[in-house]
Every structure is written in structure tokens, then in C-alpha cells.
Design an enzyme around this catalytic site. Structure first.
Site, PDB file in Angstrom:
ATOM      1  N   GLY A 105      43.663  38.720  35.941  1.00 35.63           N
ATOM      2  CA  GLY A 105      43.595  40.023  36.580  1.00 35.63           C
ATOM      3  C   GLY A 105      43.012  41.068  35.659  1.00 35.63           C
ATOM      4  CB  SER A 106      43.189  44.744  35.866  1.00 41.10           C
ATOM      5  OG  SER A 106      44.576  45.010  35.732  1.00 41.10           O
ATOM      6  N   GLY A 132      47.200  43.024  32.606  1.00 34.51           N
ATOM      7  CA  GLY A 132      47.478  41.947  31.667  1.00 34.51           C
ATOM      8  C   GLY A 132      48.036  42.457  30.354  1.00 34.51           C
ATOM      9  CD  GLU A 143      39.892  35.105  33.692  1.00 33.77           C
ATOM     10  OE1 GLU A 143      39.290  36.184  33.885  1.00 33.77           O
ATOM     11  OE2 GLU A 143      40.062  34.257  34.581  1.00 33.77           O
ATOM     12  CB  CYS A 174      36.750  36.856  35.815  1.00 36.58           C
ATOM     13  SG  CYS A 174      36.633  35.074  36.067  1.00 36.58           S
TER      14      CYS A 174
END
Length: 490
Positions: free
Chosen positions: A224-225, A229, A248, A285
Site C-alpha cells: 500500500g501507501s 506502511g 511494499e 506499484c
């Protein structure tokens, strides 16, 4: 009782009945149930783990029609993309089943005793790996199958011998609940504890934070962001007993295109790159967010070719209204930070138009706002005066999941310097094609230096994702019965 509402991605209207939010007590119960399942699952043979993973893959495929229709309503990703993603998810499950069945999690290093005094002499040592324990897994917004309830994090954790508690993503709640229902059916059919795979859901951060803080949780896995994170990583580190957190996060994935290749293949590469920028409405991503070009007539022509090719793209609706608003804010901030818009058209309330801007290298390096990820179909061209300045651009990025180098086929000082610069900041370096698309392979590395991930030595995709959930232990002068287990935990 708090409730959660799913929405149709294309229209924004409510979809389905409200769902109950997980209470703090239910979060604790899910973590406790995973912990109760840990002892037996961590000691399970590879054949047992493989049977579960293959059955989960079959359950997804059996319910394909209903799952894809539901996912399409909640994400607007389209049946072609979603069917392909379901195939990938089933493939991942079966691949980790094969890995478990081959005994990879139980691999040992045997170092027999050597007579005599140290340092040459030493006792018998066997190095093996043991499962960490229950894993808190946070689903991603942009991959409702492959990075969700039964995604790669869940598959690799189960193959490693770790139970999982999934935090469902609010962007595809109904799909997550349906998949979780399939999971529970499979667990029951195989006489496995229901707590082996748990699921919680909540609209804010409270539910996820409580899960990470729970003493039974031994690791976290997140896609995610960067902001989300980083917050969860801080929680994982602040526990009385800190745990590893594999996040990630955001990535701007620079593409460096040298003039020579643009002079011969510029139009072709512009078309390919435009498709990559707009693919999935830019909600990947590994979407190429920065394009580094050297000042050259071939680069000038490529800018025009890319602008034209990108203008012809038609991105679909974004995953959520919040992401749509964030995209508009992101491109506005980019322009305010000095980027010159080359393509900036108004889109619909749900589906944006592609955005392309240009800036010189000095401004990109000086202004952090230009290096922030804009999640959506956008990219920023950075013009550099030399290879040395292009390397300064890469260094300013700091960390990325990928770097793509076009035109590095010849061995010379410039290409060697670019390869060094790319490998210094990225987990994957491409020399052809585009970064969108992450193959599930033995050699894959999906993770890079901060801010692209929290643990650059690990990967969230590919066979090595299993390594995140295993901890090495050395057995010294172990008894014969323990050695006979050949790495299988007790």
C-alpha cells in the site's frame, strides 16, 4: 455497531448490504485463534501444506464467474484483467504448494563435527529454519485477488508454516468476504482449524493497528501507501517485542531512455510506454512515474511522440473516489512544484485523463514534491544534460521497486555507470520492456530501498517471498531423533 459499505467503482453508488466492522474483541480473537493453530501448522509436513494451497486454488477457480463479477463491480478493473489476476493467484498458490511439497521450508545446512581445538575444530552443527508465527497480512487496493485474501503473502506464509490474519481492503469488501468464505469451507473440508486463516475488516486504522500490536502476531506483510506502511512499521517496531514488518510501499519507477535507442525506436517505445502509464488506470506499484531523458533532438522527438500516444489512452474508473481525488491533488501539486504540463485534460468524476509533465533535472533534484508518487495515469519527464546528471536524478529518487534502462546494450563507461546507479536504488532493473507486470518466478525481486519497501532484502513476489516468514536456528550436537526430522519443526 459500526458498519462498512461497499461501493460500485464506476458509479460510486452503494453496493450490497452494509457489513459489520470487526470489533477490538474480534481482532484479539482472530489473533488468538491463529496462535492456537500455529503449533500444529508449523509442524505440518509439506504434503499437508501443499494440499491446502492446491485446494484453495481450486476453490477460486470453481467460483470464478461469481468472484470476477463481484470484483468488477467493486474495482472497475474489467473481466479480462480480473480473470488474468485470478489465474495468477491460483498459480501462486500452486507454486507455493510445490515449494512446500519439495521441502524447501525445511532445508538444512549440515556442518559435521571437526576434531581438534578451535578455531578449526568445532561441534556438529545443523542450521535449519523455523516458522515465525501468525502473520498480519494487509490486502492491497489495486490487486483484489493477487495481493488480497489469498494473495502471494498469504500463500507464502502458509507454505512457510505460518497462520495468517488478513486485514481486508475497504475497496473490495464483498469480494474479500466471499473469498474468505471459500477459505473457511476448504479448511473445514480438510479438518484444519478455522483460525489458520482469519480475516478482519474496518474502515480506519484502528483495526489494523490493534492487529499489529497483538502479542500473538509475529510478522506483518503490507502492500500500500508509504504513509500507511510507515505508520504500521512504526507500530511493529514500538511493541514490547518488536516484529519484522514487510511493507511494499510507494515507488516512482524511473525509466532512463538514451538518445541512440530513441532515434531508431522512439515511436514504438512511446506507444509502449504510454500503454504502461495508463495500464490499470495507472494503479500499479510499478507504474513508470518518471522518465529520464538526455537533452538531444531524439529526446525532443520522443516527448512529442509520447504526448501524442498518451493522449490516445482511455483509462477506466479508479478504484475508489478517494483515489480519484488524490490523483487530482497529486497532479496539481506537481504543477505547483514547477513541472510544465504537456498533457492535462479534465476527466470524469470516476475516470481521469492521463497526465504528463516535464521538468529539468535540477528542479527535480531540488524539490521533494516532484519525487512523490502520484497513484494514477501520470508521469513526469525529467530532462538531464548528461549521464552524470541522470545519475544524480536516480540518486535523488532514493529507492524504487524498479528502474528501466533503454539503450544500455553496449559496454561502455556510461552504461556501466547507469547500471551501477540503477542497482543502487532498485530491486529490479529492466533493460527491455516496461516495469508494469511482475512475474512470479524463482529469481523475482519485488522490493527495493526505502521508500519502495521497508525491508529491501526481501521480496513480496516470487519464490523467495517464503523466506520472510522463516527464522534460522542452529542445532548443536542435536540428538539423532531430532536430526531425523530433517528440518521439520517439532
Amino acid at each position: 455497531m459500526k458498519t462498512l459499505q461497499s461501493f460500485k467503482a464506476r458509479t460510486g453508488e452503494p453496493f450490497g448490504a452494509p457489513l459489520p466492522a470487526t470489533t477490538p474483541e474480534q481482532v484479539d480473537a482472530a489473533a488468538a485463534a491463529a496462535n492456537a493453530a500455529f503449533a500444529s501448522w508449523s509442524a505440518s509436513p509439506g504434503s499437508t501444506r501443499a494440499a491446502l494451497l492446491r485446494a484453495l486454488a481450486a476453490a477460486l477457480e470453481t467460483d470464478r464467474e461469481g468472484l470476477v463479477a463481484l470484483a468488477d463491480e467493486e474495482t472497475a478493473l474489467g473481466p479480462v484483467r480480473l480473470n488474468g489476476e485470478l489465474d495468477r493467484t491460483a498459480f501462486q498458490l500452486r507454486r507455493f504448494a510445490d515449494i512446500a511439497e519439495r521441502g524447501v521450508p525445511f532445508a538444512t545446512t549440515n556442518d559435521p563435527a571437526v576434531a581438534g581445538p578451535p578455531p578449526a575444530g568445532h561441534p556438529a552443527m545443523v542450521r535449519l529454519r523455523v516458522p515465525l508465527g501468525p502473520v498480519a497480512m494487509f490486502s492491497a487496493s489495486n490487486f483484489p485477488f493477487a495481493f488480497s485474501v489469498l494473495g502471494g503473502d498469504t500463500a507464502s506464509a502458509l507454505a512457510a508454516g505460518c497462520p495468517v490474519v488478513v486485514k481486508a481492503h475497504s475497496g473490495h469488501l464483498l469480494l474479500s468476504n466471499r473469498v474468505f468464505g471459500l477459505v473457511q469451507q476448504v479448511l473445514k473440508s480438510q479438518n484444519l482449524p478455522a483460525g489458520l486463516v482469519g480475516m478482519i475488516q474496518g474502515g480506519g486504522s484502528d483495526v489494523g493497528v490493534r492487529l499489529v500490536r497483538h502479542p500473538s502476531i509475529a510478522a506483518g506483510a503490507f502492500t500500500g501507501s508509504t504513509r500507511g506502511g510507515a505508520a504500521l512499521q512504526a507500530e511493529a517496531s514500538a511493541r514490547p517485542r518488536p516484529i519484522p514488518f514487510y511493507g511494499e510501499l510507494g515507488s516512482i519507477n524511473p525509466v532512463v531512455a538514451l538518445p541512440a535507442i530513441l532515434a531508431t525506436r522512439g515511436a514504438e517505445l512511446a506507444s509502449t510506454l504510454a500503454g504502461s502509464i495508463a495500464m490499470g488506470c495507472g494503479q500499479f506499484c510499478t507504474s513508470p512515474g518518471v522518465i529520464v531523458l538526455l537533452n538531444d533532438p531524439a529526446s525532443d522527438a520522443f516527448v512529442q511522440q509520447l504526448t501524442t500516444a498518451l493522449a490516445g489512452q482511455k483509462p477506466h474508473a479508479m478504484l475508489t473516489p478517494g483515489m480519484r481525488s488524490a490523483f487530482d491533488v497529486g497532479v496539481t501539486h506537481m504543477a505547483a512544484a514547477g513541472a510544465q504540463p504537456l498533457l492535462h485534460e479534465a476527466g470524469s468524476a470516476e475516470a481521469p485523463r492521463p497526465f504528463l509533465a516535464q521538468v529539468d533535472a535540477a528542479d527535480f533534484i531540488a524539490r521533494t514534491q516532484l519525487r512523490e508518487e502520484v497513484f494514477g495515469p501520470s508521469s513526469l519527464i525529467v530532462r538531464a544534460a548528461s549521464v552524470a546528471e541522470a545519475l544524480d536524478v536516480l540518486n535523488a529518487v532514493g529507492g524504487s521497486l524498479t528502474v528501466t534502462l533503454w539503450g544500455a546494450e553496449d559496454d561502455n563507461a556510461d552504461t556501466r555507470a547507469l547500471v551501477r546507479g540503477a542497482t543502487a536504488i532498485a530491486g529490479r532493473v529492466l533493460f527491455a520492456g516496461v516495469p508494469t507486470g511482475v512475474a512470479v518466478t524463482a529469481a523475482q525481486q519485488h522490493g527495493g530501498p526505502w521508500p519502495s519497501s521497508t525491508q529491501p532484502m526481501s521480496t513480496s513476489v516470487g519464490d523467495a517471498a517464503l523466506e520472510r516468514f522463516l527464522r534460522p536456528v542452529a542445532l548443536q550436537d542435536a540428538p539423532a531423533w531430532l536430526l531425523a526430522r530433517k528440518g521439520l519443526p517439532c
